[in-house]
Design a protein around this motif. Structure first.
Motif, PDB file in Angstrom:
ATOM      1  N   HIS A 154       0.830  -1.202   0.000  1.00 19.41           N
ATOM      2  CA  HIS A 154       0.000   0.000   0.000  1.00 19.41           C
ATOM      3  C   HIS A 154       0.864   1.252   0.000  1.00 19.41           C
ATOM      4  O   HIS A 154       0.349   2.360  -0.031  1.00 19.41           O
ATOM      5  CB  HIS A 154      -0.912   0.011   1.232  1.00 19.41           C
ATOM      6  CG  HIS A 154      -2.157  -0.789   1.049  1.00 19.41           C
ATOM      7  ND1 HIS A 154      -3.178  -0.412   0.224  1.00 19.41           N
ATOM      8  CD2 HIS A 154      -2.534  -1.974   1.595  1.00 19.41           C
ATOM      9  CE1 HIS A 154      -4.149  -1.309   0.283  1.00 19.41           C
ATOM     10  NE2 HIS A 154      -3.782  -2.262   1.088  1.00 19.41           N
TER      11      HIS A 154
ATOM     12  N   ASP B  88      -9.308   4.327  -2.047  1.00 20.33           N
ATOM     13  CA  ASP B  88      -8.998   4.094  -0.631  1.00 20.33           C
ATOM     14  C   ASP B  88      -7.523   3.901  -0.338  1.00 20.33           C
ATOM     15  O   ASP B  88      -7.153   3.216   0.624  1.00 20.33           O
ATOM     16  CB  ASP B  88      -9.785   2.883  -0.105  1.00 20.33           C
ATOM     17  CG  ASP B  88     -11.282   3.054  -0.260  1.00 20.33           C
ATOM     18  OD1 ASP B  88     -11.776   4.157   0.016  1.00 20.33           O
ATOM     19  OD2 ASP B  88     -11.950   2.088  -0.675  1.00 20.33           O
ATOM     20  N   GLU B  89      -6.656   4.508  -1.142  1.00 19.91           N
ATOM     21  CA  GLU B  89      -5.222   4.437  -0.866  1.00 19.91           C
ATOM     22  C   GLU B  89      -4.837   5.429   0.233  1.00 19.91           C
ATOM     23  O   GLU B  89      -5.457   6.483   0.392  1.00 19.91           O
ATOM     24  CB  GLU B  89      -4.420   4.745  -2.128  1.00 19.91           C
ATOM     25  CG  GLU B  89      -4.348   3.597  -3.109  1.00 19.91           C
ATOM     26  CD  GLU B  89      -3.646   2.384  -2.543  1.00 19.91           C
ATOM     27  OE1 GLU B  89      -2.652   2.554  -1.805  1.00 19.91           O
ATOM     28  OE2 GLU B  89      -4.099   1.269  -2.810  1.00 19.91           O
ATOM     29  N   THR B  90      -3.799   5.093   0.981  1.00 18.74           N
ATOM     30  CA  THR B  90      -3.202   6.036   1.931  1.00 18.74           C
ATOM     31  C   THR B  90      -2.297   6.955   1.120  1.00 18.74           C
ATOM     32  O   THR B  90      -1.158   6.613   0.809  1.00 18.74           O
ATOM     33  CB  THR B  90      -2.397   5.287   3.002  1.00 18.74           C
ATOM     34  OG1 THR B  90      -3.273   4.372   3.677  1.00 18.74           O
ATOM     35  CG2 THR B  90      -1.800   6.263   4.008  1.00 18.74           C
ATOM     36  N   TYR B  91      -2.800   8.111   0.800  1.00 21.43           N
ATOM     37  CA  TYR B  91      -2.126   8.981  -0.171  1.00 21.43           C
ATOM     38  C   TYR B  91      -2.401  10.419   0.213  1.00 21.43           C
ATOM     39  O   TYR B  91      -3.520  10.779   0.580  1.00 21.43           O
ATOM     40  CB  TYR B  91      -2.700   8.686  -1.560  1.00 21.43           C
ATOM     41  CG  TYR B  91      -1.854   9.115  -2.733  1.00 21.43           C
ATOM     42  CD1 TYR B  91      -0.902   8.270  -3.286  1.00 21.43           C
ATOM     43  CD2 TYR B  91      -2.027  10.372  -3.312  1.00 21.43           C
ATOM     44  CE1 TYR B  91      -0.144   8.644  -4.387  1.00 21.43           C
ATOM     45  CE2 TYR B  91      -1.273  10.768  -4.404  1.00 21.43           C
ATOM     46  CZ  TYR B  91      -0.337   9.903  -4.942  1.00 21.43           C
ATOM     47  OH  TYR B  91       0.412  10.279  -6.035  1.00 21.43           O
ATOM     48  N   ARG B  92      -1.346  11.247   0.121  1.00 18.02           N
ATOM     49  CA  ARG B  92      -1.471  12.644   0.530  1.00 18.02           C
ATOM     50  C   ARG B  92      -1.034  13.575  -0.595  1.00 18.02           C
ATOM     51  O   ARG B  92      -0.509  13.122  -1.618  1.00 18.02           O
ATOM     52  CB  ARG B  92      -0.621  12.902   1.780  1.00 18.02           C
ATOM     53  CG  ARG B  92      -1.036  12.060   2.979  1.00 18.02           C
ATOM     54  CD  ARG B  92      -0.177  12.351   4.199  1.00 18.02           C
ATOM     55  NE  ARG B  92      -0.592  11.567   5.349  1.00 18.02           N
ATOM     56  CZ  ARG B  92      -0.198  10.336   5.607  1.00 18.02           C
ATOM     57  NH1 ARG B  92       0.673   9.734   4.781  1.00 18.02           N
ATOM     58  NH2 ARG B  92      -0.628   9.698   6.671  1.00 18.02           N
TER      59      ARG B  92
ATOM     60  N   ARG C 242     -12.992  12.375   2.257  1.00 16.71           N
ATOM     61  CA  ARG C 242     -11.590  12.681   1.957  1.00 16.71           C
ATOM     62  C   ARG C 242     -11.474  13.374   0.599  1.00 16.71           C
ATOM     63  O   ARG C 242     -10.730  14.356   0.446  1.00 16.71           O
ATOM     64  CB  ARG C 242     -10.750  11.402   1.955  1.00 16.71           C
ATOM     65  CG  ARG C 242     -10.568  10.750   3.309  1.00 16.71           C
ATOM     66  CD  ARG C 242      -9.678   9.521   3.186  1.00 16.71           C
ATOM     67  NE  ARG C 242      -8.318   9.894   2.798  1.00 16.71           N
ATOM     68  CZ  ARG C 242      -7.478   9.076   2.168  1.00 16.71           C
ATOM     69  NH1 ARG C 242      -7.862   7.854   1.830  1.00 16.71           N
ATOM     70  NH2 ARG C 242      -6.251   9.477   1.865  1.00 16.71           N
TER      71      ARG C 242
END
Length: 293
Positions: A3, A171-175, A104
């Motif tokens: 991920h 739904d990725e952990t991405y900023r 988000r």
């Protein structure tokens, strides 16, 4: 499987191939497009009618503008998922539930817009201060340069941060910091992709708008000397007196706008996938691609 986003973009964006794939995907799955757009389209239509028929009030106008992000969020999340996950895993719902990914997505949409406009306004204000001691001709030249520069900065920032939207939709952990890293050296390629993707549909929209304007808004009379778009008060009076024609005009033009939005969303999703190597894997994990020249 991981991920964790890659530390750098894996490859340069292939603009032409991305453009072709976006058009192929959208026009090849019009059934899914109608399904994904149905509910947000209804919301957009209501907001469009309210924005013209409601009394002039800057507070109400701002509320309508902010609410306009809601249908974009619902549709954007759905179409990013169709593009990245495929028509089965990413199949849209006619009445989608609001989930964490939507919150988000909406938060990032507002943040990216504020960042872009903030930088553009800063450039414009700086130009105004520099123009004060100059003559009229120099002021005009500087004004044109500042407006052009501000527009470039705005779109450049939007493009550099755009990868956060497809990532959040799946739904990725991405900023924003990840998006900035993965689009390094890709900003003007993304701007070129956006322009290339938009031009055909913008041309269609312009021609269709002129034709529909003659058909449905032919009775709209403008004040003497008025050119271009009619004043807000005139549009309000016309909409109240010709509700049916005005609504039909809005229904058609908003539908065309959703088609354009679908193309832009698909193009950004494909660009995200191409540059980061993202592919869906069984169980919801992610397989990162390998670098290519």
């Amino acid at each position: 499987m991981s991920h964790t986003p890659p530390p750098l973009a894996l490859r340069k964006l292939p603009v032409g191939a991305t453009f072709a794939e976006a058009y192929s995907l959208v026009f090849g799955r019009l059934d899914l497009l109608v399904k994904a757009a149905a509910f947000p389209y209804l919301i957009s239509t209501v907001l469009a009618v309210l924005s013209v028929t409601a009394p002039s009030n800057w507070v109400l106008a701002m509320i309508v503008v902010i609410l306009g992000f809601v249908p974009y969020t619902i549709f954007g999340v759905s179409w990013h998922r169709v593009t990245l996950l495929g028509p089965s895993a990413g199949a849209p719902s006619v009445t989608p539930a609001w989930e964490r990914r939507h919150s988000r997505f909406l938060g990032y949409a507002l943040a990216v817009t504020l960042i872009g406009y903030g930088l553009a306004i800063t450039i414009v204000l700086s130009g105004v201060l520099l123009a004060v001691p100059l003559g009229e001709s120099a002021q005009f030249i500087l004004a044109v340069a500042v407006v052009f520069g501000g527009s470039i900065v705005f779109f450049y920032m939007i493009m550099r941060l755009s990868f956060v939207f497809p990532a959040v939709a799946v739904d990725e952990t991405y900023r924003l910091s990840h998006a900035w890293t993965h689009t390094r050296g890709q900003g003007f390629r993304l701007i070129g992709l956006t322009i290339l993707t938009a031009v055909p549909m913008v041309a269609v929209s312009w021609v269709l708008g002129r034709i529909l304007g003659l058909v449905f808004l032919g009775d709209l009379t403008l004040p003497a000397g008025t050119e271009g778009a009619p004043p807000e008060a005139v549009m309000q009076d016309f909409a109240v007196g010709n509700t049916g024609s005005f609504i039909v005009f809005q229904l058609i033009m908003i539908a065309v706008n959703y088609l354009l939005t679908a193309l832009m969303v698909a193009a950004i999703s494909i660009a995200f996938r191409s540059c980061t190597g993202w592919v869906p894997a069984p169980g919801g994990a992610v397989i990162q691609g390998t670098p290519k020249d």
